[in-house]
Design a protein around this motif. Structure first.
Motif: not given
Length: 271
Positions: A155-165, A189-200
């Protein structure tokens, strides 16, 4: 403007023991990680290797011991206000309704209540929660709470999305539904995403690029793989693609030894 939305350059994070200040632990060492605008990048590595530490550095929640953080080419000082952070556990306030939770970030930014409500309702509709705005978090299923948390972040329309598992606690079916929803929203919207996961599997199915971290201490990137699977993707169907299997084998060959090292370290700590 820089081609990169987020750059973590030569990052080192060293922590001191609370009980003995002379004891230090280096979680991350000499790590450089760049995410282009519009790029979906996943980071995988053994448990406890420092993945979330890097995410907190990118969010401006943790100041590294050394190194530089750049956001669209400019050095980051303080909180990264161009980033939205979706935590592993939902950051939903239990005393606020679902709609009020989605609205809260907009209100903090000074958006008038009426406008914040309109935007909040629109985002609840986009994540499939129309009609649930008056429910409280304890009245929602795990998957619904994740949808609410996603709406709260986007909702904040961020330019970068950080996602921690963000989906680690969900059952397989709900997890795949959420993964597809995230990909659909990201594609819009093709934002930049940095996604952390244990699941390959999750990392390959969702990403443009997968970065593999070494086991800690002093974790650092040891492999980087371009995911050339066509989009749009269905995260369940793409797993049967021959190229997916090939990529999984290549990445797992790099990751396997680090996972075993991390597991051995966890056993040693528990002993």
């Amino acid at each position: 403007m820089s081609d990169y939305a987020l750059e973590l350059l030569d990052i080192t994070c060293t922590f001191r023991s609370k009980d003995d200040l002379s004891q230090r632990y280096t979680a991350v060492a000499d790590t450089t990680l760049r995410i282009r605008a519009g790029e979906f990048v996943s980071v995988v590595g053994p448990t406890g290797c420092g993945k979330s530490t890097l995410l907190n550095v990118g969010a401006g929640l943790l100041e590294p011991s050394s190194g530089t953080i750049k956001v669209f080419g400019e050095s980051l000082v303080g909180i990264n206000r161009r980033a939205g952070y979706m935590f592993q556990s939902e950051a939903l306030m239990p005393w606020r309704s679902t709609l009020d939770n989605v609205m809260v970030g907009l209100q903090y930014r000074g958006v008038p209540d009426a406008d914040a409500r309109t935007q909040g309702e629109a985002w609840l509709a986009r994540v499939g929660l129309s009609g649930f705005g008056d429910r409280y978090p304890h009245q929602l299923s795990g998957g619904m709470r994740k949808r609410a948390a996603l709406a709260q972040t986007l909702a904040l329309d961020p330019d970068i999305i950080l996602m921690d598992e963000p989906f680690s606690a969900l059952d397989v079916q709900t997890r795949q539904l959420m993964e597809n929803e995230v990909l659909e929203l990201w594609a819009a919207k093709k934002k930049a995403v940095l996604f952390i996961t244990h699941d390959l599997d999750e990392a390959i199915a969702m990403s443009d690029r997968v970065v593999v971290l070494s086991a800690g201490p002093a974790t650092h990137p040891i492999g980087e793989f371009s995911i050339d699977l066509p989009r749009p993707r269905d995260v369940a169907e793409v797993r049967t693609d021959a190229r997916f299997v090939e990529l999984h084998t290549q990445i797992w060959n790099v990751l396997r030894d680090e996972v075993l090292k991390g597991y051995a370290q966890q056993l040693k700590k528990a002993a």
